[in-house]
Design an enzyme around this catalytic site. Structure first.
Site, PDB file in Angstrom:
ATOM      1  N   HIS A   1       0.565  -1.163  11.347  1.00 47.32           N
ATOM      2  CA  HIS A   1       1.698  -1.942  11.858  1.00 47.32           C
ATOM      3  C   HIS A   1       2.156  -1.490  13.252  1.00 47.32           C
ATOM      4  O   HIS A   1       3.351  -1.404  13.534  1.00 47.32           O
ATOM      5  CB  HIS A   1       2.854  -1.943  10.849  1.00 47.32           C
TER       6      HIS A   1
ATOM      7  N   SER B   1       4.149  -5.850   3.257  1.00 44.44           N
ATOM      8  CA  SER B   1       2.847  -5.781   3.929  1.00 44.44           C
ATOM      9  C   SER B   1       1.758  -6.383   3.039  1.00 44.44           C
ATOM     10  O   SER B   1       1.718  -7.581   2.830  1.00 44.44           O
ATOM     11  CB  SER B   1       2.531  -4.332   4.311  1.00 44.44           C
ATOM     12  N   LEU B   2       0.876  -5.563   2.472  1.00 43.19           N
ATOM     13  CA  LEU B   2      -0.163  -6.052   1.576  1.00 43.19           C
ATOM     14  C   LEU B   2       0.409  -6.956   0.490  1.00 43.19           C
ATOM     15  O   LEU B   2      -0.202  -7.958   0.103  1.00 43.19           O
ATOM     16  CB  LEU B   2      -0.881  -4.860   0.925  1.00 43.19           C
TER      17      LEU B   2
ATOM     18  N   GLN C   1       0.605  -9.788  11.382  1.00 42.45           N
ATOM     19  CA  GLN C   1       1.214  -8.802  10.493  1.00 42.45           C
ATOM     20  C   GLN C   1       0.581  -7.418  10.590  1.00 42.45           C
ATOM     21  O   GLN C   1       1.257  -6.399  10.503  1.00 42.45           O
ATOM     22  CB  GLN C   1       1.142  -9.304   9.042  1.00 42.45           C
TER      23      GLN C   1
ATOM     24  N   GLN D   1       0.834  -1.203   0.000  1.00 39.57           N
ATOM     25  CA  GLN D   1       0.000   0.000   0.000  1.00 39.57           C
ATOM     26  C   GLN D   1       0.868   1.253   0.000  1.00 39.57           C
ATOM     27  O   GLN D   1       1.898   1.317   0.657  1.00 39.57           O
ATOM     28  CB  GLN D   1      -0.916   0.000   1.223  1.00 39.57           C
TER      29      GLN D   1
ATOM     30  N   ARG E   1      -9.577  -6.848   5.090  1.00 42.49           N
ATOM     31  CA  ARG E   1      -8.405  -6.383   5.838  1.00 42.49           C
ATOM     32  C   ARG E   1      -8.323  -4.859   5.816  1.00 42.49           C
ATOM     33  O   ARG E   1      -8.134  -4.212   6.840  1.00 42.49           O
ATOM     34  CB  ARG E   1      -7.140  -6.999   5.232  1.00 42.49           C
TER      35      ARG E   1
END
Length: 310
Positions: free
Chosen positions: A199, A90-91, A248, A10, A115
């Protein structure tokens, strides 16, 4: 000698991303149609028409997954180009899981939509923020976060590369750390255009809710090695997928550590697949001896083909 695909996270989104692939390849149009059906909204409209939803987390995440997966699909199906190992930021880890066969694309799209929705609503608007800090040692930044957190929570969210870190937390805490980093010799401190303090422990409520969604997903055995942001190591088995994806959301992204582990495991070529080229620049900062390229445009296919086939 191994080749790794790294999938965009992202923040990499931009208007018209993937548009040339959409125009050139019928299979990409089919992929977009599948997403539009699954989300009951026109994904091509979101990606190609300066649509505000492209920057809304619940749509940003499936949009980036769609474009990244479509490019990877063209490389594999039309050009016979694939990677030995995969990972993402991440994503991007979800695209990596799809690429590995552990997660179907049809299940991944509603999963990342969910999510994104949970991450968006976890913290009220204005209460959380993220900022990129350039040119400061991680140990120095961690100490600043610790000091400021006595009044207003903030922590390191992303270890992207040496001198390229991201902090996340309460808005006031992020602003205070930004001010202090300049006094400590940072080259730059820039607020990021995100909808929350991703995060960090501030998203633990989203993490818990997301775990319930993950319980309904049927993961399959890996057909290639996938690395995870949470531990910086490869997934050991499919049973580890749900707990690591749950964790995560509220854990630091150990991208630099993950890349170093991949290099240690024999990866010599990295290709960022998807919008943007930030992961390419991160890898270059981490280790200048490896080969790094990216692909986000049709015109880059030949370069990637020559690199992988050489």
């Amino acid at each position: 000698m191994k080749t790794a695909f790294l999938f965009s996270g992202q923040g990499a989104q931009y208007n018209e991303m993937g548009k040339d692939f959409y125009a050139e390849f019928s299979e990409v149009r089919d992929i977009f149609d599948t997403v539009s059906r699954l989300l009951e909204t026109d994904m091509a409209e979101i990606c190609f028409n300066d649509d505000a939803r492209l920057n809304e987390t619940s749509y940003t995440q499936p949009a980036i997954l769609t474009v990244s997966y479509a490019i990877q699909h063209v490389l594999k199906k039309s050009m016979g180009i694939s990677a030995d190992v995969v990972a993402g930021l991440s994503l991007g880890e979800y695209t990596a899981l799809v690429s590995s066969g552990a997660l179907s694309f049809e299940e991944a799209i509603p999963l990342v939509h969910r999510r994104g929705s949970l991450m968006e609503k976890a913290v009220p608007d204005g209460k959380g923020a993220m900022a990129a800090i350039l040119g400061l040692e991680a140990s120095v930044l961690a100490q600043l976060c610790k000091e400021v957190s006595e009044e207003s929570f903030v922590s390191i969210a992303n270890f992207n590369a040496p001198g390229q870190l991201v902090i996340s937390g309460e808005t006031s805490g992020v602003n205070k750390v930004m001010d202090k980093t300049m006094d400590k010799g940072a080259k730059k401190a820039v607020l990021l255009k995100v909808s929350g303090p991703f995060h960090t422990k501030m998203l633990e409520s989203a993490s818990r809710e997301f775990a319930e969604t993950l319980d309904k997903v049927n993961f399959q055995p890996f057909n290639k090695t996938v690395y995870t942001n949470v531990t910086a190591a490869a997934y050991s088995n499919i049973e580890s997928i749900k707990p690591l994806l749950t964790k995560q959301i509220a854990s630091s992204v150990k991208f630099e550590q993950m890349i170093r582990q991949m290099i240690s495991d024999g990866v010599t070529t990295f290709i960022q697949v998807g919008p943007g080229k930030s992961l390419r620049s991160f890898v270059k900062r981490i280790d200048k001896s490896v080969t790094v390229k990216n692909i986000e445009k049709v015109k880059q296919i030949d370069t990637i083909a020559k690199l992988v086939q050489s």
